[in-house]
Design an enzyme around this catalytic site. Structure first.
Site, PDB file in Angstrom:
ATOM      1  N   SER A   1       0.918  -1.211  -0.139  1.00 50.23           N
ATOM      2  CA  SER A   1      -0.128   0.212  -0.079  1.00 50.23           C
ATOM      3  C   SER A   1       0.669   1.192   0.018  1.00 50.23           C
ATOM      4  O   SER A   1       2.154   1.042   0.324  1.00 50.23           O
ATOM      5  CB  SER A   1      -0.716  -0.044   1.284  1.00 50.23           C
ATOM      6  OG  SER A   1      -1.557   1.285   1.566  1.00 50.23           O
TER       7      SER A   1
ATOM      8  N   TYR B   1      -1.825  -1.131  10.465  1.00 56.86           N
ATOM      9  CA  TYR B   1      -1.799  -1.481   9.144  1.00 56.86           C
ATOM     10  C   TYR B   1      -0.399  -0.979   8.579  1.00 56.86           C
ATOM     11  O   TYR B   1       0.085  -1.677   7.806  1.00 56.86           O
ATOM     12  CB  TYR B   1      -2.839  -0.479   8.539  1.00 56.86           C
ATOM     13  CG  TYR B   1      -3.244  -0.770   6.918  1.00 56.86           C
ATOM     14  CD1 TYR B   1      -3.704  -1.945   6.620  1.00 56.86           C
ATOM     15  CD2 TYR B   1      -2.829   0.150   6.212  1.00 56.86           C
ATOM     16  CE1 TYR B   1      -4.097  -2.328   5.273  1.00 56.86           C
ATOM     17  CE2 TYR B   1      -3.200   0.031   4.730  1.00 56.86           C
ATOM     18  CZ  TYR B   1      -3.829  -1.353   4.386  1.00 56.86           C
ATOM     19  OH  TYR B   1      -4.034  -1.519   2.850  1.00 56.86           O
TER      20      TYR B   1
END
Ligand code: NAD
Length: 279
Positions: free
Chosen positions: A142, A155
């Site tokens: 990401s 995350y």
């Protein structure tokens, strides 16, 4: 890997979002597919979207469990005899401040986002090396693996880990002169099921961040206003694989934030936050 026709793609997280769109595009290229997800109820929904005549098997797989991913590899080789293109794509995204993230948040997210990729590499790369033909691994990280985002410590830790794991894997495969390539996919916000990733959270790891609510709303808004679609991400990813790109960034504007982070480090500055937190 320029020619995908007749080759075998394995996709984790194939029941939704990027995984589903990658499946559709890979089938369109004439690939045979192994579709894996913990959410096996929604795998038939992916199969239904494949072009007529596409060959696929669907496997229930929990990527956080080594034995489940090894079983996925066994089923892949039993059915198709090979795996050429592995998408370690399954992922989840809890939110909230670092100090109140629960141990369950850490275990769940490290299990799926980081160990899921580790298990994919351990179960498939040795088999790919034995194949001795051209193979490729795409790990979904990401932009949260290239910058740090408020309210997303858990995350970000997993995604930064996936970026460095991918870089190290690339170096290791080069040292061994292997015919296995690597890419790391780093998208920004895209409207997928990621905003509701708790839907697949195991009961034994229940217990979300008690301060997560305002960040959840912010993330939902950011994801829903994503400018490009999951189909675009899948298309850019396959183009990247064919072109042999290592870093696949689907949102070029984010490079400003990446540069800012690197300049912060090089110029010994405190980190500059480019992403707004909840009001
Ligand atoms: P999504 O929720 O639509 O799809 C994720 C899939 O992973 C789901 O089908 C889910 O069932 C599956 N999954 C969850 N836990 C699993 C487990 N333990 N084992 C196997 N499968 C599991 O979300 P998405 O956006 O398509 O996410 C795909 C990847 O993209 C993730 O790694 C995510 O972190 C990453 N990503 C998403 C965005 C975004 O804005 N959507 C941005 C950057 C990176």
């Amino acid at each position: 890997m320029k020619d995908l026709k007749g080759k075998v793609a394995v996709i984790t997280g194939a029941a939704s979002g990027f995984g589903r769109e990658l499946a559709i595009l890979c089938a369109g290229e004439g690939m045979q597919l192994v579709l894996a997800d913990i959410d096996d109820k929604n795998l038939p929904g992916t199969v239904a979207l494949l072009p007529p005549g596409a060959q696929s098997i669907s496997v229930k797989c929990d990527v956080s469990k080594a034995e489940s991913v090894d079983e996925l590899a066994k089923q892949t080789y039993a059915k198709f005899g090979k795996a050429h293109l592995l998408f370690n794509n399954a992922g989840v995204s809890p939110v909230g401040p670092a100090w109140s993230a629960t141990l369950a948040d850490w275990q769940w997210t490290l299990g799926v986002n980081l160990m899921g990729v580790v298990h994919g590499i351990r179960s498939f790369v040795p088999r790919m090396l034995e194949q001795k033909d051209e193979c490729h691994v795409v790990n979904t990280a990401s932009v949260a693996g290239l910058i740090s985002v408020p309210g997303s410590s858990v995350y970000c830790v997993t995604k930064h880990s996936v970026v460095t794991l991918s870089e190290c894997l690339h170096y290791d495969l080069q040292l061994y002169k292997a015919s296995v390539g690597v890419s790391v996919l780093c998208p920004a916000f895209v409207n997928t099921g990621i905003k509701d990733s708790d839907r697949n959270r195991p009961a034994e790891l229940a217990g979300t961040n008690p301060l997560g609510k305002p960040f959840e709303q912010l993330m939902r808004k950011a994801v829903e206003s994503g400018r490009i679609s999951a189909t675009d991400v899948a298309r850019i990813t396959l183009e990247g694989v064919k072109a042999g790109r290592f870093y696949i960034l689907t949102h070029p504007k984010i490079k400003n934030s990446i540069e800012m982070r690197l300049q912060d480090i090089l110029q010994d500055r405190v980190p500059t936050n480019m992403v707004p937190g909840p009001a």
